[in-house]
Scaffold this active site. Structure first.
Site, mmCIF file in Angstrom:
data_model
loop_
_atom_site.group_PDB
_atom_site.id
_atom_site.type_symbol
_atom_site.label_atom_id
_atom_site.label_comp_id
_atom_site.label_asym_id
_atom_site.label_seq_id
_atom_site.Cartn_x
_atom_site.Cartn_y
_atom_site.Cartn_z
ATOM 1 N N LEU A 255 -120.210 -64.410 -12.941
ATOM 2 C CA LEU A 255 -120.090 -63.193 -13.577
ATOM 3 C C LEU A 255 -119.234 -63.047 -14.589
ATOM 4 O O LEU A 255 -118.252 -63.520 -14.741
ATOM 5 C CB LEU A 255 -119.246 -62.487 -12.459
ATOM 6 C CG LEU A 255 -118.989 -60.994 -12.238
ATOM 7 C CD1 LEU A 255 -120.073 -60.228 -12.373
ATOM 8 C CD2 LEU A 255 -118.092 -60.740 -11.122
ATOM 9 N N HIS B 170 -106.410 -67.598 -10.389
ATOM 10 C CA HIS B 170 -105.963 -67.151 -11.731
ATOM 11 C C HIS B 170 -105.913 -65.778 -11.798
ATOM 12 O O HIS B 170 -106.524 -64.958 -11.153
ATOM 13 C CB HIS B 170 -107.289 -67.740 -12.689
ATOM 14 C CG HIS B 170 -106.744 -67.598 -14.187
ATOM 15 N ND1 HIS B 170 -106.835 -66.501 -15.145
ATOM 16 C CD2 HIS B 170 -106.451 -68.727 -14.960
ATOM 17 C CE1 HIS B 170 -106.386 -66.748 -15.925
ATOM 18 N NE2 HIS B 170 -106.059 -67.904 -16.169
#
Length: 339
Positions: A126, A230
């Site tokens: 993605l 993250h």
């Protein structure tokens, strides 16, 4: 109009640029011409393949701005991971140590290398260019995959997973990986991640610790990031959690990021998507946005638009322009999902 469609050979240059822009930690798109061309070839074959059950097919799609012809994003699905190349994870577990003699009981967290997700479908690859990260484009791009899953469920494993990018700095250094590099692998995180993306995974079986790793023996910096995502990946995780995805104690072997999973039939958007029959005409006014796809495979198309959808009927009116973009005709079906 922004249209999602299967990738094709002519998209190579755009895919290479996306691989460059995506940076460290985007394992599914290494900056490697041979691999990227082979990936496109594999995807083209997957979209036309006749099959009885999922094996090693890949479905990579691109987001095209039809006004400019520019490819501005990607989203992908793997049909069944680990069927050809080994698919490694760490499984978090607990070992209990208890002595009545000294009246001490300890629970110790462990990490065990495993292949437990072999055969699962995977959400992957993605990416959306920064200038298009607005107007729910990212949400549309990501969630459009659930319409594809709903329409072509037989082509995918029953469990759907997504690997969330773990903590690393701007140079690609991972606190979790540093101990592994020092004591076992001997190569840097970026190189190991790159080799993994190339499918060259023999070094993992040869050099990874064979026995369970005691988490308490890792450096504190490594312990802190196990199961953490993250900062740039947090929105993607929130979206998947809203769909019903949960972490069941599996993390990435390099950066410690969590892997989330959901049964394909329990994904909220899969359950809530609807098949509607198309009427082509003047679209009624509406302020409700929908992700819309056709029901095709090789000619799959998806986009978003404001539609007037009613629970009282299985018909919907769309414009001739929208019908052309979706490659559907009068009386054919589309699948819709509220955006």
């Amino acid at each position: 109009m922004l249209i999602i469609r299967p990738i094709r050979s002519s998209d190579y240059d755009a895919l290479y640029q996306i691989a460059v822009e995506s940076g460290h930690g985007f394992t599914s798109l290494p900056v490697n011409e041979e691999l990227l061309r082979n990936k496109i070839k594999r995807v083209e074959e997957s979209f036309v393949k006749q099959l009885d059950k999922p094996f090693d097919e890949g479905y990579l799609m691109v987001l095209e701005d039809t006004e400019t012809g520019e490819v501005v994003g990607t989203c992908g699905l793997e049909a069944a991971v680990g069927m050809v190349d080994a698919f490694y994870h760490y499984r978090l577990g607990t070992e209990v140590y208890h002595s009545e003699q000294i009246d001490v009981r300890n629970e110790v967290e462990t990490l065990t290398l495993c292949h437990d997700y072999t055969g699962s479908a995977e959400l992957c690859t993605l990416f959306l260019r920064e200038s298009y990260r607005k107007n729910n484009n990212g949400r549309m791009l990501s969630r459009s995959r659930f319409l594809f899953l709903a329409q072509h469920a037989a082509r995918f494993g029953e469990t759907v997973i997504a690997e969330m990018r773990g903590e690393s700095d701007a140079e690609g250094n991972s606190p979790f990986y540093s101990w592994l590099q020092q004591h076992f692998l001997g190569i840097g995180f970026v190189q190991a991640d790159y080799l993994s993306g190339l499918g060259q995974k023999a070094f993992m079986a040869e050099m990874m610790p064979k026995n369970a790793v005691y988490v308490c023996l890792l450096p504190e910096e490594a312990q802190k990031v196990i199961g953490e995502v993250h900062r740039n990946t947090r929105p993607a995780l929130n979206l998947l959690q809203a769909e019903g995805f949960r972490c069941r104690g599996y993390v990435d072997i390099f950066d410690g990021g969590p892997t989330v999973e959901c049964n394909i039939n329990d994904i909220r958007s899969v359950k809530e998507s609807r098949l509607l029959t198309v009427n082509i005409g003047e679209m009624p006014a509406s302020t409700t946005g929908y992700i819309i796809s056709n029901t095709l495979l090789a000619d799959y198309r998806a986009t978003s638009a404001d539609l007037l959808v009613s629970d009282e009927t299985d018909e919907v009116t769309i414009s001739a322009e929208l019908a052309a973009g979706l490659m559907v005709a009068q009386g054919e079906q589309i699948r819709v999902l509220a955006l």
